[in-house]
Design an enzyme around this catalytic site. Sequence first.
Site: not given
Ligand code: GRF
Length: 200
Positions: A19-21, A72, A99-100, A102, A116, A118
Amino acid sequence: MIPSVMAKLKIGVLGSGKGSNFRAILSEIEAGRLDAEPVIVMADVEGAGILDLARGAGIPAHVIREPRFCTKLSPEIETDVVRRLRDAGVELVVLAGYMRMVKQPLLEAFPRRVINIHPSLLPAFPGLEAWSQALAAGVEKSGCTVHFVDAGMDTGEIIAQAEVPVLPGDTPALLHARIQIEEHRIYPAVVARFAAGDLP
Ligand code: GRF
């Protein structure tokens, strides 16, 4: 100056990992630079770090249990996800390491409101471990892409991209870490564009 009377954009976040994003988005909100409010966080992996982040921030966190499908959610379970998002008042669905694939229940419920991030410069290297794909292909630059989600694999309309160099001696982990620095910059910035009403 006229004080803003705009309500904060209610976001629902779906993830599978650390969940770093999501943390980057939370930091911008806490710093007062992003007019958004995460109202629910859901993960399809029990114990995912993104759920702990949500709980730590006092945001409702929910585990999606899907014992049957892998790539999915089953239509019934995705419909339940939609119900929870709607009940929470979500306006924008933010996939953050989810990781699924949608499918229709969610896409129909939130047209042009599922996004999303990527870890490649799409359309190059869709799918898993895009940073490893980039290294294996020998490209000189990679990066990240924020895009609208459609029913394909990382195929939706591109909203924003950022480039990073691929450096001599890079390992998959080093390249991914460099890409994530840019992810944490552009993903909150895109959410801010939705909050400002810039993306119809
Ligand atoms: C990121 O590299 C994002 O681009 C991909 O999955 C990773 C998720 O990282 N979809 P985080 O869980 O947000 O750290």
